[in-house]
Design a protein around this motif. Structure first.
Motif, PDB file in Angstrom:
ATOM      1  N   GLN A  61      -1.495   5.802   2.050  1.00  0.00           N
ATOM      2  CA  GLN A  61      -0.481   6.591   2.760  1.00  0.00           C
ATOM      3  C   GLN A  61       0.819   5.807   2.886  1.00  0.00           C
ATOM      4  OE1 GLN A  61      -1.750   8.060   6.603  1.00  0.00           O
ATOM      5  NE2 GLN A  61      -0.203   9.660   6.580  1.00  0.00           N
ATOM      6  N   LYS A  62       0.686   4.514   3.210  1.00  0.00           N
ATOM      7  CA  LYS A  62       1.866   3.666   3.410  1.00  0.00           C
ATOM      8  C   LYS A  62       2.653   3.515   2.102  1.00  0.00           C
ATOM      9  CE  LYS A  62       2.639  -0.957   4.475  1.00  0.00           C
ATOM     10  NZ  LYS A  62       1.912  -2.193   4.607  1.00  0.00           N
ATOM     11  N   LYS A  63       1.937   3.277   1.016  1.00  0.00           N
ATOM     12  CA  LYS A  63       2.601   3.056  -0.272  1.00  0.00           C
ATOM     13  C   LYS A  63       2.912   4.352  -1.014  1.00  0.00           C
ATOM     14  CE  LYS A  63       0.737  -1.273  -2.028  1.00  0.00           C
ATOM     15  NZ  LYS A  63      -0.288  -1.714  -2.989  1.00  0.00           N
ATOM     16  N   LYS A  64       2.423   5.493  -0.473  1.00  0.00           N
ATOM     17  CA  LYS A  64       2.611   6.797  -1.113  1.00  0.00           C
ATOM     18  C   LYS A  64       2.052   6.833  -2.535  1.00  0.00           C
ATOM     19  CE  LYS A  64       6.744   8.308   1.468  1.00  0.00           C
ATOM     20  NZ  LYS A  64       5.993   8.443   2.681  1.00  0.00           N
ATOM     21  N   VAL A  65       0.927   6.133  -2.753  1.00  0.00           N
ATOM     22  CA  VAL A  65       0.350   6.091  -4.105  1.00  0.00           C
ATOM     23  C   VAL A  65      -0.199   7.442  -4.542  1.00  0.00           C
ATOM     24  CG1 VAL A  65      -0.140   3.633  -4.393  1.00  0.00           C
ATOM     25  CG2 VAL A  65      -1.764   5.045  -3.192  1.00  0.00           C
ATOM     26  N   ASP A  67       1.048  10.336  -3.729  1.00  0.00           N
ATOM     27  CA  ASP A  67       2.236  11.115  -4.115  1.00  0.00           C
ATOM     28  C   ASP A  67       2.599  10.809  -5.574  1.00  0.00           C
ATOM     29  OD1 ASP A  67       2.094  11.195  -1.309  1.00  0.00           O
ATOM     30  OD2 ASP A  67       4.244  11.476  -1.095  1.00  0.00           O
ATOM     31  N   ASN A  68       2.592   9.520  -5.906  1.00  0.00           N
ATOM     32  CA  ASN A  68       2.955   9.103  -7.263  1.00  0.00           C
ATOM     33  C   ASN A  68       1.909   9.550  -8.287  1.00  0.00           C
ATOM     34  OD1 ASN A  68       5.150   7.833  -6.108  1.00  0.00           O
ATOM     35  ND2 ASN A  68       4.185   5.828  -6.064  1.00  0.00           N
ATOM     36  N   LYS A  73       4.248  15.750  -3.179  1.00  0.00           N
ATOM     37  CA  LYS A  73       4.234  15.188  -1.819  1.00  0.00           C
ATOM     38  C   LYS A  73       2.906  15.539  -1.165  1.00  0.00           C
ATOM     39  CE  LYS A  73       6.292  13.720   2.117  1.00  0.00           C
ATOM     40  NZ  LYS A  73       5.084  13.001   2.542  1.00  0.00           N
ATOM     41  N   VAL A  74       2.129  14.515  -0.836  1.00  0.00           N
ATOM     42  CA  VAL A  74       0.817  14.736  -0.228  1.00  0.00           C
ATOM     43  C   VAL A  74       0.983  14.869   1.284  1.00  0.00           C
ATOM     44  CG1 VAL A  74      -1.482  13.745   0.135  1.00  0.00           C
ATOM     45  CG2 VAL A  74      -0.352  13.490  -2.086  1.00  0.00           C
ATOM     46  N   ALA A  76       0.341  14.954   5.330  1.00  0.00           N
ATOM     47  CA  ALA A  76      -0.370  14.028   6.227  1.00  0.00           C
ATOM     48  C   ALA A  76      -1.780  14.515   6.535  1.00  0.00           C
ATOM     49  CB  ALA A  76       0.425  13.847   7.513  1.00  0.00           C
ATOM     50  N   TYR A  79      -4.488  12.945   4.442  1.00  0.00           N
ATOM     51  CA  TYR A  79      -4.911  11.608   4.866  1.00  0.00           C
ATOM     52  C   TYR A  79      -5.822  11.689   6.083  1.00  0.00           C
ATOM     53  CZ  TYR A  79      -1.391   9.948   1.601  1.00  0.00           C
ATOM     54  OH  TYR A  79      -0.675   9.702   0.469  1.00  0.00           O
TER      55      TYR A  79
END
Length: 93
Positions: A61-65, A67-68, A73-74, A76, A79
């Motif tokens: 979640q912190k690194k938005k992996v 999403d990539n 855009k995933v 919240a 998570y």
């Protein structure tokens, strides 16, 4: 001599570690752009695997992996659901 069945390994998008597929949670993005947690591991769409640990999920979640990896855009809630799944699994043990 019995042949050992090959265990499918998957790489955690957060930690980069390889684990058996059964020890991972798959998150899927459909062609329509919907994102959801795939507990069966068989739904069609682009998938990304996360280790069944709260640390890995927090890191993802912190690194938005996700999403990539999923190119979207995933939300919240995904998570939150991942953490619920991990906690449920830990209660079973």
């Amino acid at each position: 001599m019995a042949l050992q069945k090959k265990i499918p390994l998957r790489k955690c998008v957060a930690t980069g570690e390889m684990h058996p597929k059964k020890e991972m949670i798959r998150v899927v993005r459909t062609k329509e752009g919907e994102v959801f947690v795939d507990l069966t591991g068989k739904k069609s769409g682009r998938g990304a695997y996360v280790s069944k640990s709260e640390d890995a999920i927090a890191l993802a979640q912190k690194k938005k992996v996700l999403d990539n990896q999923l190119e979207v855009k995933v939300p919240a809630e995904i998570y939150d659901e991942l953490i619920r799944v991990v906690r449920r699994e830990q209660l079973k043990k």
